[in-house]
Structures are given as structure tokens and as C-alpha cells.
Enzyme design. Sequence first.
Site, PDB file in Angstrom:
ATOM      1  N   ARG A 151     -10.334  -3.947 -15.170  1.00  0.00           N
ATOM      2  CA  ARG A 151     -11.709  -3.745 -15.618  1.00  0.00           C
ATOM      3  C   ARG A 151     -12.664  -4.157 -14.508  1.00  0.00           C
ATOM      4  NH1 ARG A 151      -9.927  -0.809 -18.686  1.00  0.00           N
ATOM      5  NH2 ARG A 151     -10.070  -0.729 -20.966  1.00  0.00           N
ATOM      6  N   ASP A 199      -9.781   0.548  -8.615  1.00  0.00           N
ATOM      7  CA  ASP A 199      -9.721   1.736  -9.456  1.00  0.00           C
ATOM      8  C   ASP A 199     -10.764   1.652 -10.560  1.00  0.00           C
ATOM      9  OD1 ASP A 199      -8.455   4.262 -10.167  1.00  0.00           O
ATOM     10  OD2 ASP A 199      -7.736   3.221 -11.963  1.00  0.00           O
ATOM     11  N   GLU A 248     -19.410   1.432 -13.389  1.00  0.00           N
ATOM     12  CA  GLU A 248     -18.791   2.738 -13.165  1.00  0.00           C
ATOM     13  C   GLU A 248     -19.241   3.822 -14.131  1.00  0.00           C
ATOM     14  OE1 GLU A 248     -14.626   2.950 -15.524  1.00  0.00           O
ATOM     15  OE2 GLU A 248     -14.622   1.521 -13.876  1.00  0.00           O
ATOM     16  N   HIS A 287     -10.884   5.322 -11.646  1.00  0.00           N
ATOM     17  CA  HIS A 287     -10.294   4.913 -12.923  1.00  0.00           C
ATOM     18  C   HIS A 287      -9.171   5.876 -13.332  1.00  0.00           C
ATOM     19  CE1 HIS A 287     -11.399   2.248 -16.555  1.00  0.00           C
ATOM     20  NE2 HIS A 287     -10.161   2.661 -16.717  1.00  0.00           N
TER      21      HIS A 287
END
Length: 339
Positions: A243, A267, A272, A304
Site C-alpha cells: 500500500r 508498485d 495513486e 499497481h
Amino acid sequence: MYLFTRQLSNNPRTRIAVFSTKRYDKHTLEPAFKKLGFNPFFLESALSEETVILAENYQVVCVFVNDDLNSTVISYLAGKGLKHILLRCAGYNNVDLAACKEFGIKVARVPAYSPHAVAEFAVGQILMLNRKLHLAYARARAGNFNLEGLTGFDLSGKTAGIIGTGKIGRCVIEILSKGFGMNVICYDLYPTEGYTYVDLPELLKKSDVISLHCPLSPETKYIINANTIEQMKTGVMLINSSRGGLIDTKALISGLKSRKIGSVALDVYEDESDLFFKDSSSNIIQDDVFSRLLTFPNVSVTGHQAFLTREALDNIAEATAANCSALLNGKECPNLVSA
């Protein structure tokens, strides 16, 4: 907003609005829902205060990681008679659970869709950063085969610090320890028997590689900050496929500039929601902090995608549809999330 399909039944049991839908989602979710007698309505839009009106006349909404179900959204949904929220993900930090409890809305998640998918991706991030594969690929595409600046290190014998030893974290431990011969130390508020645990300062001090695999909660928010970065071994590699809010990005940038942090693979990113899962290649990114991250040659950013395997998508679809069936039929749902 792009609508994939609209198939409404007169039976309110089938009225399911699926937000933040991509084509790969629809490919697995549609047959899973239809197999159990539901006809979902797929929307590309994320659920937020601006789009919540699209959920009118539905008894169920199905959402993903960057849908924003704050108290205002929950209040609106409750006022329209919505009773159930389906999360097609494990995390639920984007849902105001207290508001759901107040309005009697049940929330179900998918706690374990494929720990191997995320774990293998995290290990891939480690290999890519260490051997500079992202840089080597770009050079080769440009006809540059110079090896200067591409030196890595042997993972064997190095120490990996795993923060969070749930199913994903444990998969990473197995790969790194058995596959690469790394020494693995762990930190978790709830230890699991069979692994080597240390306190957080010791993990930060000893680890050559640190990989985050814990949920985002008040206890873990900005667990990587200016103070914890200062405690790390100089030149440490940091991996985050969990996260974005686990890392204070401004502190991370300072750590990169001072070279305390040797390399980073992200990632996920704390802000985001306005960036990921969409094509912004023809736009100017307005997030100056994120843009600064992209300037570092020792930083890798992906959008992600750690979860994105065929197996994971199938498992997510089946579990989400099963949760929906249990909730709408008044049966026990083992994946309920409580406030």
C-alpha cells in the site's frame, strides 16, 4: 465515463454496479456473476463523491482499491437503500467502516486471491533493481550496450527484512530464503511461528533489502518515514508492492538524494488514485512529488500491477461473486469486514 454493458433485471437481487472496471476485470467478473444468476452493470468510472449518483437503484456496489468510499459516499448509498459493498481486493482502508456500521451496510472483501502473484512480483522487483534490468532494457532498445553503471550484487548471503508476514510476506520469505539463499528477518505486530522476528529498529539496521507486505492501518501509516529511513543500512533496497501510504514519499525522496536509500521499487504510491489504472501518457502529470520520483535512475515505478495474473483475476471474480451470493441470500459470509 465508459459503460461496458448495461443489463438490469426487474429483480433487485441482480442490481450490482461494478466500478473501476477494466476489460480484464469484466472478462472474469461477468461469467462469475452470471453463473450465480446476477447481471452486473460495469462502469469504468471510480466510485467517489462525484460519481456516487451512478450507484442509484442498485442494492450492491463492487469496488476496487482506489474507489473512495468515505462517509459522504456511504451516507448517500445508504440513503438510496444500498445494503452491501463488495471489495474485489484484500485491503479496505478506502472504506469508512464506521459509517458502514452506522448505516447497516455490510462489507465483504477477497482476503487471499493469490499471494503468489504479489510475492513473485515483489521478488521480480528485487531482481530488476539489483541487476538494473530496467536501465539495461532501455539502453539496449537505444542501441547502447555499455555495461557501466549496471553492476549489482549477489543476493545469496544478504539479509532481507520482511515487514508483514501474512500470506504474501510468507511467500516472499520462502522464495528469498530457499530460492536465493538469503538470510530473512521479519517484523510483524502479530508474529507467525516458524520465522525469525526482530524489532523494527534491528530489521532496519541489518537489512540489505526491505520489502513491505503489511496492510495500511493507523499503526502502519508512514511506517517508512524520515526517522526509520535514518535507521536503515546505507544503500538499502526498498520494495513496496503493498500500500502506498506505508511510505512517506517526501521522506523517501530525501533518503534517495542523500543516498541513504540505494534503490526503490514501487508498485503502489500514496496518492495513486489520480494516476494509476489509466493512460495519462499524453498528459502532464500534476503531482510534483511523483514526478520527482520518476527522475531517479535507481527508482522503478509500476502501476499497481502486482496482483495481475490470470489465476488471481479468476480467484477474485469467484470469491467476489460468492460473497455477493452469500450476502444477498442471507447466508454466512466468511469474508465480512467489521468496523
